[in-house]
Write an enzyme that holds these catalytic residues in place. Structure first.
Site, mmCIF file in Angstrom:
data_model
loop_
_atom_site.group_PDB
_atom_site.id
_atom_site.type_symbol
_atom_site.label_atom_id
_atom_site.label_comp_id
_atom_site.label_asym_id
_atom_site.label_seq_id
_atom_site.Cartn_x
_atom_site.Cartn_y
_atom_site.Cartn_z
ATOM 1 N N LYS A 22 0.849 -1.205 0.000
ATOM 2 C CA LYS A 22 0.000 0.000 0.000
ATOM 3 C C LYS A 22 0.877 1.245 0.000
ATOM 4 C CE LYS A 22 -1.656 1.727 4.003
ATOM 5 N NZ LYS A 22 -1.401 3.137 4.263
ATOM 6 N N ASN A 23 1.900 1.262 0.847
ATOM 7 C CA ASN A 23 2.688 2.483 1.019
ATOM 8 C C ASN A 23 3.708 2.708 -0.080
ATOM 9 O OD1 ASN A 23 1.142 2.990 3.213
ATOM 10 N ND2 ASN A 23 2.684 2.356 4.710
ATOM 11 N N CYS A 116 -5.483 12.603 12.247
ATOM 12 C CA CYS A 116 -6.151 11.325 11.981
ATOM 13 C C CYS A 116 -6.008 10.463 13.231
ATOM 14 C CB CYS A 116 -5.535 10.648 10.772
ATOM 15 S SG CYS A 116 -3.956 9.948 11.142
ATOM 16 N N ARG A 121 -1.323 15.104 11.789
ATOM 17 C CA ARG A 121 -0.484 14.711 10.659
ATOM 18 C C ARG A 121 0.103 15.994 10.047
ATOM 19 N NH1 ARG A 121 -1.568 9.258 9.370
ATOM 20 N NH2 ARG A 121 0.274 9.197 8.069
ATOM 21 N N ASP A 306 4.523 0.567 11.798
ATOM 22 C CA ASP A 306 3.266 -0.072 11.371
ATOM 23 C C ASP A 306 3.188 -1.537 11.786
ATOM 24 O OD1 ASP A 306 3.330 1.720 8.213
ATOM 25 O OD2 ASP A 306 2.714 2.325 10.223
ATOM 26 N N ARG A 398 -8.466 -0.317 4.414
ATOM 27 C CA ARG A 398 -7.540 0.609 3.750
ATOM 28 C C ARG A 398 -6.207 -0.074 3.445
ATOM 29 N NH1 ARG A 398 -5.864 4.615 7.278
ATOM 30 N NH2 ARG A 398 -4.513 5.137 5.531
HETATM 31 C C1 EPZ Z 1 4.129 6.951 5.967
HETATM 32 O O1 EPZ Z 1 3.354 7.955 6.601
HETATM 33 C C2 EPZ Z 1 3.224 5.734 5.897
HETATM 34 N N1 EPZ Z 1 2.038 6.057 5.116
HETATM 35 C C3 EPZ Z 1 2.819 5.325 7.316
HETATM 36 O O2 EPZ Z 1 2.024 4.142 7.217
HETATM 37 C C4 EPZ Z 1 4.086 5.006 8.103
HETATM 38 O O3 EPZ Z 1 3.746 4.671 9.427
HETATM 39 C C5 EPZ Z 1 5.008 6.244 8.102
HETATM 40 O O4 EPZ Z 1 5.294 6.622 6.737
HETATM 41 C C6 EPZ Z 1 6.323 5.974 8.818
HETATM 42 O O5 EPZ Z 1 6.975 4.914 8.228
HETATM 43 C C7 EPZ Z 1 2.118 6.035 3.758
HETATM 44 O O6 EPZ Z 1 3.166 5.791 3.196
HETATM 45 C C8 EPZ Z 1 0.854 6.322 3.012
HETATM 46 P P1 EPZ Z 1 6.164 10.383 8.046
HETATM 47 P P2 EPZ Z 1 3.874 9.491 6.610
HETATM 48 O O7 EPZ Z 1 6.034 11.602 7.221
HETATM 49 O O8 EPZ Z 1 4.567 9.785 5.345
HETATM 50 C C9 EPZ Z 1 6.016 13.652 11.496
HETATM 51 C C10 EPZ Z 1 0.162 2.782 7.627
HETATM 52 O O9 EPZ Z 1 -0.378 2.306 8.635
HETATM 53 N N2 EPZ Z 1 5.965 14.639 10.405
HETATM 54 O O10 EPZ Z 1 7.408 9.566 7.940
HETATM 55 O O11 EPZ Z 1 2.742 10.355 7.020
HETATM 56 C C11 EPZ Z 1 4.723 12.840 11.575
HETATM 57 O O12 EPZ Z 1 3.747 13.526 12.341
HETATM 58 C C12 EPZ Z 1 0.652 4.219 7.656
HETATM 59 O O13 EPZ Z 1 0.338 2.168 6.541
HETATM 60 C C13 EPZ Z 1 6.081 15.985 10.716
HETATM 61 O O14 EPZ Z 1 6.217 16.367 11.881
HETATM 62 O O15 EPZ Z 1 4.934 9.414 7.795
HETATM 63 C C14 EPZ Z 1 5.165 11.572 12.247
HETATM 64 O O16 EPZ Z 1 5.213 11.787 13.639
HETATM 65 C C15 EPZ Z 1 0.501 4.869 9.021
HETATM 66 N N3 EPZ Z 1 6.017 16.896 9.719
HETATM 67 C C16 EPZ Z 1 6.597 11.384 11.718
HETATM 68 O O17 EPZ Z 1 7.015 12.666 11.217
HETATM 69 C C17 EPZ Z 1 5.863 16.532 8.402
HETATM 70 O O18 EPZ Z 1 5.822 17.421 7.521
HETATM 71 C C18 EPZ Z 1 6.702 10.364 10.589
HETATM 72 O O19 EPZ Z 1 5.880 10.796 9.571
HETATM 73 C C19 EPZ Z 1 5.740 15.154 8.107
HETATM 74 C C20 EPZ Z 1 5.801 14.225 9.118
#
Ligand code: EPZ
Length: 419
Positions: A22-23, A116, A121, A306, A398
């Site tokens: 998915k990701n 969410c 997010r 995850d 999802r």
């Molecule tokens: C991706 O989310 C995945 N989703 C998530 O999978 C996964 O848990 C995550 O990466 C970490 O590996 C998809 O790929 C669609 P991040 P993403 O940006 O990109 C903070 C699942 O269950 N952050 O690496 O949203 C954020 O709040 C999902 O399949 C900021 O502060 O993750 C989080 O605490 C859940 N500012 C951390 O960084 C930003 O601009 C990691 O977020 C962006 C992120």
């Protein structure tokens, strides 16, 4: 709303295949917007999030076709740089379209993704990086309006304060057709990033990755390519946790074991016997799992956030107490309350969960709170004595395609019932 009825206590035995990741497929679908002509993606999982992305691409004016697990996208007639509020609310991860929309259309209009189930997010890292590459982005009343005064992004050196997966993907999608060279420091290193880079390279992009540094030499145009989506490493970890929690002996196939090489040792620590092959992992569980003393989630190649929920579910019936520390998201334990209804003994405090294993859980009526929390409830229900009814399946759907088919084929008493 439909529910999953699970009669637990049956060891899972046999083979279960994972789907495309998915990701990986979500950013890949965003990337097809950049490539002239018809891109073909294979091994696309039949998930509701994928459906959301295809709707977004169709709304742009792309020609989209889905036949089984193959999706074709042609953006040549696309001319509407807008994502509707409805789709943004359905698909928080649609922020990954921002960079591609701007690179394709020179502008983008979408609503702020908002919080969410896992907490806020934020997208500050996305926005600051895209602004460094030349974007002008205004945020007002929950809407984002972005444009490129020069018509193109320009290459820059960008350093991420945190190796955000989504921000890395957005920067990649902005930089591949930028004017000049972009160097991204402290980039995410998840396998899904490498998969995106592989597709973009097949389209003619010039991308060089060295650990957490990615160097992108912008090219004027990209041409469509064919690509097969990598296997879903979180789905693989989830099914291994289900086999382990039920005392089973099963093989997860069509997976990439090296993508879960920080997860597999935890199963060994719980007393499982693992046999690892090129595209499959066999797990033989002990009569009772040993505890996981300590698990902390980290950016790749650390333990993936995850996969923590399904393993925590298995830990609820292990012998002993373990400590889980979540270092990626702010509130990833909403599902714990549902596990307590099944007799689990868990204490959470912020990002820490202390799990005291019990001899057995008992089936109960529970609801998914988020995607991976839902996966944890399925693992727990398969291990529990008696019947569980799991509701709010829209969260689970999802990220897991038709789990009841794969699980029932390896001995699970599981079926989906509509009210
Ligand atoms: C991706 O989310 C995945 N989703 C998530 O999978 C996964 O848990 C995550 O990466 C970490 O590996 C998809 O790929 C669609 P991040 P993403 O940006 O990109 C903070 C699942 O269950 N952050 O690496 O949203 C954020 O709040 C999902 O399949 C900021 O502060 O993750 C989080 O605490 C859940 N500012 C951390 O960084 C930003 O601009 C990691 O977020 C962006 C992120």
């Amino acid at each position: 709303m439909s529910r999953l009825l699970i009669d637990g206590g049956y060891p899972l035995r046999g083979e279960i295949a994972v789907h495309g990741a998915k990701n990986a497929v979500l950013p890949l679908l965003a990337a097809t917007l950049l490539a002239d002509g018809e891109s073909v993606l294979h091994n696309v999982p039949p998930l509701s999030d994928v459906g959301g992305c295809l709707e977004i691409l169709t709304d742009f004016g792309c020609r989209v076709r889905q036949e089984g697990r193959t999706v074709t996208v042609c953006p040549d007639q696309a001319d509407k740089p807008v994502i509707s509020d409805r789709l943004m609310r359905r698909m928080r991860s649609s922020i990954v379209f921002l960079g591609a929309m701007m690179a394709r259309f020179g502008e983008a209009h979408l609503s702020y993704p908002g919080g969410c189930e896992l907490g806020p997010r934020p997208i500050d890292l996305h926005l600051s990086a895209l602004r460094q590459l030349g974007a002008v982005i205004t945020e007002e009343r929950g809407q984002l309006h972005a444009c490129l005064p020069d018509g193109r992004f320009h290459g820059e050196t960008v350093s991420l304060a945190f190796p955000s997966v989504g921000a890395t993907e957005n920067i990649l999608l902005a930089a591949v057709t930028a004017d000049g060279v972009t160097t991204l420091l402290n980039a995410a290193r998840e396998p899904e990033i490498s998969d995106l880079a592989a597709y973009l390279t097949a389209c003619g992009a010039h991308i060089h990755t060295d650990g957490g540094t990615i160097r992108i030499e912008g090219v004027p145009r990209l041409a469509a390519a064919e690509h097969t989506v990598i296997p879903d490493r979180i789905e693989a970890a989830t099914y291994l946790a289900a086999i382990a929690a039920t005392g089973g002996d099963g093989t997860v196939t069509a997976c990439c074991p090296q993508h879960i090489d920080t997860v597999l040792p935890l199963f060994s620590e719980m007393g499982c016997q693992l046999s690892v092959y090129a595209d499959r992992v066999r797990l033989k569980a002990p009569r009772r799992l040993k505890r996981i003393p300590y698990l902390r989630t980290m950016p790749y190649p650390g333990f993936p956030t995850d996969a923590a929920a399904p393993l925590l579910a298995a830990a609820t019936v292990a012998d002993g107490t373990g400590v889980f520390v979540e270092n990626i998201f702010e509130c990833r334990y909403k599902y714990v309350g549902e596990l307590l209804r099944m007799g689990a003994r868990i204490k959470t405090e912020g990002r820490v969960a202390v799990v005291e294993g019990v001899k057995s859980l008992s089936g109960a009526a529970v609801d998914c709170t988020d995607l991976r929390g839902g996966a944890a409830l399925v693992v727990a229900a398969l291990a529990a004595e008696g019947r569980s009814a799991i509701g709010e399946l829209q969260h689970l759907d999802r990220g897991y395609a038709d789990p009841e088919s794969g699980l029932s084929a390896i001995g699970a008493r599981i079926r989906r019932v509509d009210p």
